[in-house]
Design an enzyme around this catalytic site. Structure first.
Site, PDB file in Angstrom:
ATOM      1  N   CYS A 112      17.268  17.334  14.838  1.00 18.96           N
ATOM      2  CA  CYS A 112      16.428  18.339  14.196  1.00 18.96           C
ATOM      3  C   CYS A 112      16.560  19.688  14.913  1.00 18.96           C
ATOM      4  CB  CYS A 112      14.979  17.845  14.145  1.00 18.96           C
ATOM      5  SG  CYS A 112      13.942  18.814  13.055  1.00 18.96           S
TER       6      CYS A 112
ATOM      7  N   HIS B  67      15.283  12.325  11.744  1.00 16.71           N
ATOM      8  CA  HIS B  67      14.820  11.852  13.050  1.00 16.71           C
ATOM      9  C   HIS B  67      15.054  10.341  13.217  1.00 16.71           C
ATOM     10  CE1 HIS B  67      12.552  15.377  14.567  1.00 16.71           C
ATOM     11  NE2 HIS B  67      12.433  15.677  13.294  1.00 16.71           N
TER      12      HIS B  67
ATOM     13  N   GLU C 270      14.659   8.633  15.876  1.00 20.95           N
ATOM     14  CA  GLU C 270      13.637   8.060  16.761  1.00 20.95           C
ATOM     15  C   GLU C 270      12.348   7.745  16.004  1.00 20.95           C
ATOM     16  OE1 GLU C 270      14.262  11.180  16.430  1.00 20.95           O
ATOM     17  OE2 GLU C 270      12.554  12.450  16.915  1.00 20.95           O
TER      18      GLU C 270
END
Lengths: 793, 272
Positions: free
Chosen positions: B97, B232, B234
């Site tokens: 990002c 993302h 994660e």
């Protein structure tokens, strides 16, 4: 010849003596108005008497400090004052009599700190606690929507930091006037709801997103009265290790001011919040709105958490309303100390700000911590390592006085005892009769089209276009998001998993329905408590704590105060009854504009615990063939309902809360969820049964075939529209797999429930009426489009 | 090499905010991950002791000019030689990002001719305009060059969330076609936005959530060791992070985003 009121003192900086000793009543009021103190005559006389005893005039710094400390916003004079009822009853403090009383009587061991600090603190698990706070930022948002809302979020995040907690989630509940409000009807000085809406939504996103705190729960409500009085609630929840909750400041400890620099933004924010909005507000009060810088607060947060973990400081508080005046005063008062501050040490955005402005400026992103001398160096180094400016501006003292200096000149010297004992106010209440009557009309023929209208009405329609501008995923711990299921249905609550090493979760929900407040503030408050709790229970929440946030009209007007008192009464009765203590709250009064007072609005925020987030239940339908149960009794309660609004009525049959019944229902739903026999659960609120059924169906993309021939009722209802759209409290629609039928019914024993149909694979919502004939039959895509079209995705 | 000897450095500055969950993702795989402030890295001068460098999500320095631009410039200014050495040694760099924006601004991506002095691409303001947080579908387009997606079969459709206001990947308008050709020829194209079946998003919202050219969501450098993406991973690591995990009986343990961390960790472990 009259005496001069403001006398410039001989100093290198701007300092005035205010000639209060020779002021008559008229001049006292004049001083209060000219200096923007928002103090009344009684308070001004009290101040005069104090300085008569001291045999000197006050400085501008002293008067401003008193104005800030004694403001409604900082001192909550109405909630702490005395109230006289028409029946001759005398209530000493609404706060102690109702709100705090429930908490005190419930005496829950898991309530660690309630109502005494910047945020309420409850136990989460063993050594970890959760802190929660909700604030309002209405007045600033009315003047400058973006800045007002952004700094509202920034402020509540600092409240949570102010109890040493690490912020993990934000909430936002917003109230606007109708977005299609006629421009020609808009009085000058009031901004169009559409402009306010865009600014507020963007302002909230700008702060939470940029700080990396997920915005996980909220609501948007539209009401005519919010046109002149925008409602902006900002909430924040944080976590902290219990042993790091350090509040033990002592005389000699240093006052360290950290974060952003001080400027002229946010002068008189709190006194402005304690006045009604007028046409002139923009011109006069623009400086009252602060400027937001979320990245400054992000850095500040990192430093604060490091200092917390190393236990370097002895206490902490945020700079919010009242700025330094409030923070220094509170820090000293709380630990029974005095304080001395050298105002020239405060880092400024630009030079030549007079001492009184430095002391009351509400510039953002600032925190005040007290530090023992031995830890001062380490503390300042931590701030420096995060690029945060921090300054030792003074110390706590043993003398019980607030002493402010500027370049060595004493600019204020006030006894703490006087500063924190404003004259008590006594106000009268008046009971206002319900203005509305119950409408009589015959049942409309096409109920499907009414359902479609309701789904696309502003209070029910999907807020996806707003929700998606907020990052609700950052930190990667959001287990149940604001939009759930394959088609993004409206979740009843958010679930967060705050700890990496545990599946224990936090459940965050809210309850708000101003429309009921138009009819009866007591039942509005009771209904909102019920709604916040049932939203929490619906996803699996347990052990719930509540927060109260009142947005009311001027307490100087006895009818407004009357409805406020009724709402407080309900808060006591239902918080006590549901065994859900209040842990924190805030009131925003004086929400009046040229368009009239705000509709009495109470936001209830509920914070629950779910023992294992993997047992979270969402509201979207899961599998065809499953059974659908309606739990809780339906009454002909349509007063203030969205159905009545759609037909142009308000009515008076406001939903009430039947405590025993409600408690039983909630308790049984909790048991059934815990036992794992619930696949989907949705609370019934605005729009009643029909809207909830539609939402569950189109969110899961599965149909429903249910019948009203057997639904739990104690008083017979003979009209389909009343059953479909009644907004009776304490009700749930529940999806149960066939194989869990017996377990579910065993868990529900003792409550009112009925199996009303099944989940189907046909993509259609079919509701059969009281005589078994279809009364609602609609394609899911059509219903979903209706729900999504108003605000878009 | 033993995984617990692998060291990942997660860079942060004021405004970085996805560092904790990114660290957690590496730690789940047994890697030693440390979050380091840029000024700390600059001072201690030990960048090359790390095996993986990560620029996580957030709003570095507030993103008050072009997103990622200030961090890119200050990192290059403070650690230019070491950064170059890190890339030249073939050590993996990941940008998620805001981190992807940083890598592009720093000239580390696409880096057609090595590290570029000027950005060769941009992550422009979203179309439709505004910050968006939503789950998207990504198609894996890489044929094996990218060390961050080795464990993902080509053509596989993955789900991850995006949350940004500036994610519209674009090349200079006048050389758009040739740049794309180069990107594909070099096997630098890694992820494209698509629909649930893996069909190209065709520029249509919400499948292409930001109006990215060719639906580009993630690219790597010609060596495959520097990788940036807007979504993302994660936030798509555990099953309970999925937006509709409640549909099943219980959440699956791990989901798509983990594959990215798993790939790079395996790559480093095998190499060392």
């Amino acid at each position: 010849m009259s005496q001069q009121i403001y006398i410039r003192k001989d100093a290198q900086f701007e300092l005035f003596e205010v000639n209060i000793l020779h002021a008559d009543d008229k001049q006292l009021i004049q001083i209060s108005e000219e200096m923007g103190l928002a103090l009344n005559l009684k308070e001004m006389r009290t101040i005069k008497n104090y300085f008569v005893q001291k045999n000197r005039n006050p400085t501008d710094v002293e008067l401003q400090t008193l104005g800030q400390t004694w403001s409604e916003h900082c001192f909550h004079k109405t909630f702490k004052g005395t109230i006289l009822t028409p029946e001759g009853k005398r209530i000493d403090s609404l706060f102690r009599t109702y709100i705090a009383k429930a908490t005190l009587e419930l005496n829950k061991p898991w309530c660690l700190s309630v109502f005494e600090d910047n945020a309420g603190i409850v136990q989460f698990q063993d050594d970890i606690a959760v802190a929660a706070k909700v604030e309002t930022h209405n007045h600033p948002s009315a003047i400058e929507p973006f800045g007002g809302a952004a700094t509202g979020t920034g402020g509540v995040i600092r409240d949570v930091l102010g109890v040493w907690a690490d912020p993990i989630a934000c909430t936002d509940v917003l109230g606007f006037g109708p977005l299609d409000y006629d421009y020609n009807k808009l009085p000058s000085g009031i901004k169009h709801p559409k402009y306010v809406f865009r600014g507020v939504v963007a302002g909230i996103g700008c702060y939470g997103n940029n700080m990396g705190i997920p915005t996980v729960n909220g609501a948007i409500y539209f009401d005519e009265s919010f046109t002149g009085n925008v409602v902006v609630y900002c909430g924040c929840i944080g976590t902290l290790p219990i042993d790091k909750y350090i509040k033990k400041a002592k005389p000699g400890h240093h006052l360290v001011l950290a974060g952003g620099r001080t400027g002229r933004d946010g002068i008189h924010g709190v006194t402005f919040a304690s006045l009604e909005l007028t046409e002139k507000s923009e011109e006069v009060s623009r400086p009252a709105v602060q400027i937001a810088n979320p990245i400054e607060e992000e850095k500040l947060k990192r430093a604060i958490i490091k200092i917390r973990d190393q236990k370097l400081a002895s206490s902490i508080t945020d700079l919010g309303g009242g700025g330094l005046s409030s923070a220094v005063g509170e820090a000293a008062h709380k630990y029974r100390c005095g304080a001395k501050v050298a105002l020239e040490k405060v880092p400024l955005k630009y030079p030549n700000i007079p001492p009184w402005e430095i002391y009351i400026s509400e510039s953002q992103e600032r925190m005040l911590i007290t530090v023992p001398k031995m830890n001062l160096q380490d503390t300042l180094e931590i701030f420096a390592s995060e690029d945060v400016e921090a300054t030792d501006i003074g110390t706590l003292t043993t003398e019980q006085a607030l002493r402010l200096t500027y370049d060595g000149t004493v600019v204020a010297d006030v006894d703490m005892d006087f500063l924190f004992n404003p004259p008590k106010i006594t106000k009268k209440v008046e009971w206002k009769k319900v203005e509305y009557t119950e409408p009589t009309f015959s049942e409309p023929e096409d109920l499907t089209s009414i359902l479609v209208d309701l789904l696309s009405s502003p209070n029910i329609a999907s807020k996806e276009s707003v929700i998606r501008t907020y990052d609700h995923e950052v930190k990667g711990n959001t287990v149940l998001k604001p939009l759930c299921g394959i088609h993004g249905g409206p979740s009843d609550a958010a679930v967060i998993k705050p700890l990496d090493n545990s599946y224990r979760g936090l459940v965050i929900s809210c309850g708000i329905n101003p429309q009921y407040g138009k009819i009866d503030a007591y039942w509005m408050a009771a209904s909102n408590i019920d709604e916040a709790i049932r939203n929490n229970i619906a996803v699996g929440g347990q052990r719930i704590a509540l927060l109260d946030n009142f947005v009311w009209g001027s307490p100087e007007k006895p009818d407004r105060l009357g409805s406020l008192m009724k709402a407080c009464e309900a808060c006591y009765n239902y918080a006590k009854g549901f065994e859900t203590p209040f842990i924190s709250g805030k009131d925003s009064l004086y929400n009046e504009s040229p368009l009239g007072p705000v509709t009495p609005t109470l936001l209830i925020t509920a914070i629950g615990i779910i023992p294992d987030v993997r047992k979270t239940v969402s509201m979207d339908l899961k599998a065809s063939g499953d059974l659908v149960y309606l739990v809780g009794q339906t009454y002909p309660e349509l007063g203030g309902s969205e159905y009545y609004r759609r037909l142009g009525y308000i009515g008076c049959s406001v939903p009430v809360v039947r405590l025993n019944e409600a408690k039983r229902t909630m308790d049984r739903i909790s048991k059934a969820i815990e036992a794992g026999c619930v696949k989907a659960c949705h609370d019934l609120s605005e729009g009643g049964l029909a809207v909830s059924a539609a939402e569950m169906a189109f969110s899961g993309d599965l149909g429903m075939d249910v019948s009203l021939t057997r639904f739990p009722q104690s008083v017979p209802i003979t009209r389909n529209d009343f059953v479909l759209f009644s907004e009776s409290n304490s009700r749930f629609l529940v999806e149960v797999p066939e194989k869990a039928k017996e377990d579910f019914e065993a868990a529900m024993k003792g409550s009112n429930y009925a199996c009303i149909g099944r989940v189907t694979k046909e993509k259609c919502l079919l509701i059969r009426g009281l005589n078994g004939e279809p009364v609602i039959q609609a394609d899911l895509d059509m219903l979903r489009d209706a729900w999504k079209k108003l605000f878009g995705g | 090499m033993d995984r617990n000897n692998i060291k990942a450095c997660i860079v942060r500055v004021g405004g970085t905010n996805c560092d904790a969950e990114t660290k957690r993702s590496f730690e789940e795989l047994g890697v030693k991950a440390e979050v380091r402030h840029l000024s700390e890295i600059a001072k201690s001068n030990n960048l090359l002791e790390f095996d993986i460098l990560v620029f996580p999500g957030g709003f570095s320095f507030g993103d008050y000019v072009r997103a990622g631009a200030i961090l890119a410039k200050s990192f290059s200014a403070k650690l230019n030689r070491r950064l170059k050495a890190f890339v030249e040694e073939g050590k993996p760099i990941l940008g998620i990002c805001n981190g992807f924006q940083v890598l592009v601004e720093a000239g580390l991506l696409p880096a057609f001719n090595g590290i570029s002095k000027y950005p060769e691409a941009a992550l422009a303001t979203n179309l439709p305009i505004g910050f968006r947080c939503r789950w998207v579908y990504l198609k894996h387009e890489n044929s094996g060059k990218c060390v961050f997606t080795k464990k993902i079969p080509k053509g596989k459709v993955l789900r991850m969330p995006i949350a940004h206001a500036e994610g519209r990947f674009m090349f200079p308008k006048d050389s758009e076609g040739s740049c794309l050709e180069r990107l594909v020829d070099n096997d630098q194209l890694v992820f494209r936005y698509c629909d649930e079946q893996g069909r190209g998003a065709g520029g249509k919202y919400p499948y292409n959530p930001n109006g990215s050219f060719y639906g580009i969501a993630g690219i790597c450098n010609p060596e495959g060791t520097v990788f940036g993406l807007m979504p993302h991973p994660e936030r798509a690591f555990y099953g309970w992070q999925l937006p509709d995990w409640t549909k099943g009986e219980k959440p699956s343990e791990f989901v798509d985003g983990r594959l990215i961390f798993e790939s790079v960790v395996e790559h480093v472990a095998a190499k060392l």
